[in-house]
Motif scaffolding. Sequence first.
Motif, mmCIF file in Angstrom:
data_model
loop_
_atom_site.group_PDB
_atom_site.id
_atom_site.type_symbol
_atom_site.label_atom_id
_atom_site.label_comp_id
_atom_site.label_asym_id
_atom_site.label_seq_id
_atom_site.Cartn_x
_atom_site.Cartn_y
_atom_site.Cartn_z
ATOM 1 N N ALA A 8 35.347 -28.402 -43.603
ATOM 2 C CA ALA A 8 35.614 -28.179 -42.184
ATOM 3 C C ALA A 8 35.689 -26.672 -41.931
ATOM 4 O O ALA A 8 35.680 -25.875 -42.863
ATOM 5 N N HIS A 9 35.755 -26.309 -40.646
ATOM 6 C CA HIS A 9 35.773 -24.895 -40.290
ATOM 7 C C HIS A 9 37.159 -24.522 -39.769
ATOM 8 O O HIS A 9 37.477 -24.762 -38.609
ATOM 9 N N ALA A 10 37.976 -23.959 -40.667
ATOM 10 C CA ALA A 10 39.355 -23.643 -40.300
ATOM 11 C C ALA A 10 39.427 -22.601 -39.185
ATOM 12 O O ALA A 10 40.410 -22.535 -38.445
ATOM 13 N N GLY A 11 38.360 -21.792 -39.067
ATOM 14 C CA GLY A 11 38.344 -20.753 -38.042
ATOM 15 C C GLY A 11 38.511 -21.297 -36.627
ATOM 16 O O GLY A 11 38.943 -20.578 -35.726
ATOM 17 N N ALA A 12 38.208 -22.567 -36.449
ATOM 18 C CA ALA A 12 38.327 -23.140 -35.112
ATOM 19 C C ALA A 12 39.776 -23.355 -34.695
ATOM 20 O O ALA A 12 40.080 -23.504 -33.517
ATOM 21 N N CYS A 13 40.684 -23.392 -35.660
ATOM 22 C CA CYS A 13 42.072 -23.710 -35.293
ATOM 23 C C CYS A 13 43.119 -22.820 -35.954
ATOM 24 O O CYS A 13 44.291 -22.944 -35.652
ATOM 25 N N HIS A 14 42.701 -21.893 -36.826
ATOM 26 C CA HIS A 14 43.728 -21.137 -37.563
ATOM 27 C C HIS A 14 44.638 -20.304 -36.663
ATOM 28 O O HIS A 14 45.801 -20.112 -36.952
ATOM 29 N N ALA A 15 44.075 -19.834 -35.556
ATOM 30 C CA ALA A 15 44.860 -18.930 -34.713
ATOM 31 C C ALA A 15 46.047 -19.621 -34.045
ATOM 32 O O ALA A 15 47.080 -19.005 -33.799
ATOM 33 N N GLN A 16 45.904 -20.935 -33.784
ATOM 34 C CA GLN A 16 47.020 -21.674 -33.177
ATOM 35 C C GLN A 16 48.228 -21.653 -34.119
ATOM 36 O O GLN A 16 49.371 -21.719 -33.692
ATOM 37 N N LEU A 17 47.928 -21.531 -35.402
ATOM 38 C CA LEU A 17 48.976 -21.509 -36.416
ATOM 39 C C LEU A 17 49.751 -20.180 -36.392
ATOM 40 O O LEU A 17 50.960 -20.168 -36.561
ATOM 41 N N TYR A 18 49.037 -19.057 -36.171
ATOM 42 C CA TYR A 18 49.741 -17.783 -36.370
ATOM 43 C C TYR A 18 49.830 -16.814 -35.196
ATOM 44 O O TYR A 18 50.664 -15.920 -35.232
ATOM 45 N N VAL A 19 48.996 -16.967 -34.158
ATOM 46 C CA VAL A 19 49.101 -15.977 -33.060
ATOM 47 C C VAL A 19 50.482 -16.058 -32.409
ATOM 48 O O VAL A 19 51.030 -15.065 -31.932
#
Lengths: 253, 387
Positions: free
Chosen positions: B82-93
């Motif tokens: 899968a492409h974590a780049g699509a959702c990683h920012a919701q985790l840390y921004v």
Amino acid sequence: MKVLVPVKRVIDYNVKVRVKADGSGVDLANVKMSMNPFDEIAVEQAIRLKEAGKAEEIVAVSIGVKQAQETLRTALAMGADRAILIVAADDVNTDIEPLAVAKLLKAVADEEQPGLILCGKQAIDNDMNATGQMLAALLGWAQATFTSELEIENGQAKATREVDGGLQVISVKMPAVVSVDLRLNEPRYASLPNIMKAKKKPLDEKTPADYGVDVAPRLSVVSTSEPATRKAGVKVADVAELVSKLKNEAGVL
Amino acid sequence: MTDPDREAALSEIRAAVAQLCARYGEAYWRKLDSEQGYPTEFVAEMTEAGFLGALIPEEYGGTGLGLLEACAILEEISRRGAHAGACHAQLYVMGVILRHGSAAQKAEWLPKIASGEIRLQSFGVTEPTTGTDTTALKTTARREGESWIVNGQKVWISRVQHSDLMVLLARTRPFDAKRKTEGLSAFLVDLREARGRGLEVRPIDAMINHHACELFFDDLAIPAENLIGEEGGGWPVILTGMNAERILIAAECVGDGRYFLDRASAYAKERVVFGRPIGANQGVAFPLARAHADVEAAALMVERAANLYEAGRPCGAEANMAKLLAAEASWKAGDAAMQTFGGFAFSKEYHVERKFRETRLYQIAPISTNLILSFLAEKVLGLPRSF
């Protein structure tokens, strides 16, 4: 109603198994282990019964090595309320035989008095398909095996069973032992909050001696071998040759 | 080493994420890649299952876990194709609000981010003319009554079309060459209100499906209460999140690397040419073995950086090294996988080429390898400044 769900720690279904050099069994050292997939389906069904208001408590129980507590934590993370681990072996290669497991489960059932025992139809490691049936016999309870649909109503379990000829629907009196088949449901994965909450759920550790059960093996494994590699086939030039070979050599036409 | 209880929880987290990813499969990602689509359902399910709220404290509706757990989540997403780049920012921004926001901002936004009701996954810093020379950025915000009025331009801002909020860095005081890092301020922009009212969003047609956009600000008014931290004190607001971001991205790279090695080893075992599996040829096997060693070494640096971060100790060098090593290791693993798959590597059906393109990004973003080398040379080795 209380639901008891036995779960077994087995080699992960994605792992390509290797037979030990001495033929005594499958090599389990440093191999990924998981919950038996049929037991996962049983846990899922128990959770669905609880969500539907038909069960109050789910108790997961595992018999095996100490590491089986990881398997129980998975069951707890999915939604079981508490767990019992019966440590019956030190060596990860030791498999407790179905009769000993059934006797231990009977002892647990006598103590817990569940209204339903939901178990996988078999474990994918040695495919015995025996524990559920033996357990029902020891308890003197009704059993429904290979269940692909289950309804609980008025003290009866209506189970759709996958039999050779198709589907058979039976109704059994509760308490009962129900063994589940692949198509019963699709098990959930544990959510992150539930994984963390599962760490705080009770997990009791017992030994076979606590239940007065002897788990010494009665069977001995003579040999274990990998399936023979498939031999190369033959290529035929045309349909006529194929038909002729099927007729004359294979004798199937 | 991580304690056994935590290790057990980490492996459960990985198993659960893997199960979630299996429901989508790689065909899902291939289709999105061809359509430049966004994995809305996948991200919603990740959020609902609580994985994207891992770093939000329990009092705000998250699970309040550490960076190691967040790393395990992103690593596993990547490892499953899968492409974590699509959702990683919701985790840390959201860390920007958590660390620098007012009590009111935290109470207002964090629970909604944890539940997924609000998506905060855009971070507006980079500009077309200044790039990595961040303090020279030209977007300005000037105070008018109860609002900040923003003018300027941003580029390569990811997921703006799939986010409700964005953190924005703008200059609120004129640039002073002696105090470069002062006079910048961080804001929370409500994208739902801003679009078409002073904010124009233009998607960039890019090599990978990362949903990056250009942003144009023309007198966009932001409510005064959306300033994060002090006016003029935006630099530390942006900076404190960077180490965590780098460690998390590095974990994604480790996941990518393991993905390539899983796939390439499986293929090399079953693909038979000249009467034997191609993996029996050392020319095929050795690059994979080498890549494996690189990926595992990088994974150790990721773990070390995460441990330092969690202990509240300085971890700038380790976080940057983790990102550098992991991004290079995943790229090498991807290259070895491409070579192993041979002609089939170019067939989109095999998915390797998509991951190969995706993992290339991480030698450039969120910071390029040269900038990390420059940081290490100057700050760790004490070499003279180059710029």
